[in-house]
Motif scaffolding. Structure first.
Motif, mmCIF file in Angstrom:
data_model
loop_
_atom_site.group_PDB
_atom_site.id
_atom_site.type_symbol
_atom_site.label_atom_id
_atom_site.label_comp_id
_atom_site.label_asym_id
_atom_site.label_seq_id
_atom_site.Cartn_x
_atom_site.Cartn_y
_atom_site.Cartn_z
ATOM 1 N N PRO A 91 0.813 -1.214 0.000
ATOM 2 C CA PRO A 91 0.000 0.000 0.000
ATOM 3 C C PRO A 91 0.849 1.268 0.000
ATOM 4 N N VAL A 92 0.502 2.180 -0.890
ATOM 5 C CA VAL A 92 1.055 3.534 -0.865
ATOM 6 C C VAL A 92 0.143 4.365 0.039
ATOM 7 N N MET A 93 0.733 5.018 1.039
ATOM 8 C CA MET A 93 -0.054 5.718 2.047
ATOM 9 C C MET A 93 0.364 7.186 2.116
ATOM 10 N N ILE A 94 -0.572 8.027 2.529
ATOM 11 C CA ILE A 94 -0.275 9.442 2.711
ATOM 12 C C ILE A 94 -1.001 9.942 3.948
ATOM 13 N N ARG A 95 -0.396 10.916 4.587
ATOM 14 C CA ARG A 95 -0.958 11.483 5.821
ATOM 15 C C ARG A 95 -0.958 12.999 5.711
ATOM 16 N N PRO A 96 -2.117 13.633 5.883
ATOM 17 C CA PRO A 96 -2.135 15.094 5.893
ATOM 18 C C PRO A 96 -1.523 15.616 7.185
ATOM 19 N N PRO A 97 -1.111 16.865 7.216
ATOM 20 C CA PRO A 97 -0.554 17.425 8.453
ATOM 21 C C PRO A 97 -1.557 17.334 9.602
ATOM 22 N N ALA A 98 -1.081 16.881 10.750
ATOM 23 C CA ALA A 98 -1.917 16.753 11.945
ATOM 24 C C ALA A 98 -0.998 16.569 13.147
ATOM 25 N N LEU A 200 7.360 12.826 12.274
ATOM 26 C CA LEU A 200 6.175 13.570 11.842
ATOM 27 C C LEU A 200 6.164 14.977 12.412
ATOM 28 N N ARG A 201 6.634 15.152 13.630
ATOM 29 C CA ARG A 201 6.727 16.499 14.195
ATOM 30 C C ARG A 201 7.761 17.327 13.438
ATOM 31 N N GLN A 202 8.844 16.681 13.025
ATOM 32 C CA GLN A 202 9.878 17.375 12.272
ATOM 33 C C GLN A 202 9.377 17.800 10.888
ATOM 34 N N LEU A 203 8.538 16.980 10.270
ATOM 35 C CA LEU A 203 8.078 17.249 8.903
ATOM 36 C C LEU A 203 6.864 18.165 8.833
ATOM 37 N N ASP A 204 6.189 18.370 9.939
ATOM 38 C CA ASP A 204 5.019 19.252 9.950
ATOM 39 C C ASP A 204 5.403 20.631 9.388
ATOM 40 N N PRO A 205 4.610 21.259 8.500
ATOM 41 C CA PRO A 205 3.228 20.945 8.129
ATOM 42 C C PRO A 205 3.074 20.279 6.761
ATOM 43 N N LEU A 206 4.029 19.497 6.319
ATOM 44 C CA LEU A 206 3.931 18.868 5.005
ATOM 45 C C LEU A 206 3.086 17.597 5.055
ATOM 46 N N PRO A 207 2.417 17.247 3.968
ATOM 47 C CA PRO A 207 1.870 15.893 3.862
ATOM 48 C C PRO A 207 3.026 14.910 3.784
ATOM 49 N N VAL A 208 2.810 13.711 4.302
ATOM 50 C CA VAL A 208 3.882 12.722 4.405
ATOM 51 C C VAL A 208 3.417 11.417 3.766
ATOM 52 N N THR A 209 4.283 10.818 2.978
ATOM 53 C CA THR A 209 3.933 9.596 2.271
ATOM 54 C C THR A 209 4.915 8.479 2.609
ATOM 55 N N LEU A 210 4.465 7.255 2.413
ATOM 56 C CA LEU A 210 5.327 6.088 2.564
ATOM 57 C C LEU A 210 4.678 4.909 1.868
ATOM 58 N N THR A 211 5.475 3.871 1.631
ATOM 59 C CA THR A 211 4.971 2.588 1.173
ATOM 60 C C THR A 211 5.176 1.603 2.310
ATOM 61 N N ALA A 212 4.103 0.937 2.729
ATOM 62 C CA ALA A 212 4.118 0.198 3.989
ATOM 63 C C ALA A 212 4.297 -1.298 3.775
ATOM 64 N N ALA A 213 5.301 -1.856 4.440
ATOM 65 C CA ALA A 213 5.392 -3.304 4.547
ATOM 66 C C ALA A 213 4.288 -3.788 5.485
ATOM 67 N N GLU A 214 3.853 -5.017 5.301
ATOM 68 C CA GLU A 214 2.680 -5.517 6.021
ATOM 69 C C GLU A 214 2.785 -5.398 7.542
ATOM 70 N N PRO A 215 3.908 -5.735 8.184
ATOM 71 C CA PRO A 215 3.942 -5.665 9.647
ATOM 72 C C PRO A 215 3.711 -4.272 10.213
ATOM 73 N N ALA A 216 3.978 -3.230 9.399
ATOM 74 C CA ALA A 216 3.883 -1.863 9.909
ATOM 75 C C ALA A 216 2.578 -1.164 9.558
ATOM 76 N N GLN A 217 1.706 -1.818 8.803
ATOM 77 C CA GLN A 217 0.521 -1.122 8.314
ATOM 78 C C GLN A 217 -0.404 -0.691 9.453
ATOM 79 N N ARG A 218 -0.529 -1.514 10.479
ATOM 80 C CA ARG A 218 -1.395 -1.142 11.610
ATOM 81 C C ARG A 218 -0.863 0.110 12.306
ATOM 82 N N LEU A 219 0.451 0.178 12.481
ATOM 83 C CA LEU A 219 1.051 1.369 13.087
ATOM 84 C C LEU A 219 0.746 2.606 12.252
ATOM 85 N N TYR A 220 0.960 2.521 10.957
ATOM 86 C CA TYR A 220 0.761 3.696 10.111
ATOM 87 C C TYR A 220 -0.708 4.103 10.061
#
Length: 236
Positions: A91-98, A200-220
């Motif tokens: 999965p390709v994932m993205i997170r808006p600033p929060a 994430l605090r360092q990257l704020d206020p940018l949107p942040v993206t990643l590609t998630a390996a299965e073990p980490a998907q719940r965390l993300y």
């Protein structure tokens, strides 16, 4: 530019920076970016267009068969190729600033080559990356990245030992997270979450993206990342 294009643009920026730092030959076309290492990493391709020109696809086909690569990975978030390789979907994932909580452990923002060498060791042993083992035979996270614009890396220590690491690439209006890993003997302590809080605090206020390996998907998912596409990774 939509979210998938933002994520894909950052993924290409990551491999452009990493390829240059490792000394790979780079080929960049409107439809793809390729990093070539005939000795260790092989051929690494990121498709960068949902409608790549026919000439680009022909060149990519020729690249795939032109040499006996030690490894091949073709990252295709758009579903435009089907090489004779083994597919996996991530999965390709993205997170808006929060807002996120502050980390409760010290997360070191890497500033020196010695610290970056420790990131390299954690990444090589934590993923693991067998083609970069034994550690020290070559750098998966080479020193040149330290002076690459937009690249940052982070470390967490436990009882005096470097236990977890991660890296980010910031380009224009989006940031990407890469190489997040914990060494096997330190897993189960929530270190990846603590690292993500700091990053994430360092990257704020940018949107942040990643590609998630299965073990980490719940965390993300718990951190507010949303899946925007399933990227097919074709590999040998």
């Amino acid at each position: 530019m939509n979210d998938l294009q933002l994520a894909n643009k950052n993924g290409a920026a990551f491999w452009r920076a990493l390829g240059r730092a490792r000394g790979y030959e780079l080929i960049e076309r409107p439809g793809f970016l390729a990093a070539l290492d005939p000795v260790r990493n092989g051929l690494r391709v990121v498709l960068t267009s949902a409608e790549p020109p026919a000439a680009d696809l022909a060149e990519l086909t020729e690249l795939l068969k032109s040499r006996s690569w030690p490894r091949v990975t073709v990252e295709d978030p758009y579903g435009v190729v089907a090489p004779s390789l083994t597919p996996q979907q991530w999965p390709v994932m993205i997170r808006p600033p929060a807002p996120v909580p502050a980390p409760t452990v010290e997360v070191v923002h890497v500033r020196t080559e010695a610290q970056l060498a420790e990131v390299d060791k954690v990444v090589v042993e934590g993923f693991p990356l067998p083609h970069f083992q034994p550690y020290g035979s070559a750098a998966a996270v080479p020193p040149a990245l330290l002076t690459t614009p937009g690249f940052d890396a982070y470390l967490i220590a436990v009882d005096g030992q470097w236990a977890a690491a991660g890296a980010t690439v910031t380009q224009d209006d989006v940031a990407g997270i890469y190489f997040v890993t914990t060494r096997p003997e330190f897993r189960g302590q929530g270190l990846a979450r603590q690292l993500m809080y700091a990053v994430l605090r360092q990257l704020d206020p940018l949107p942040v993206t990643l590609t998630a390996a299965e073990p980490a998907q719940r965390l993300y998912n718990s951190l507010g990342f949303k899946t925007i596409a399933q990227s097919t990774w074709w590999s040998s």
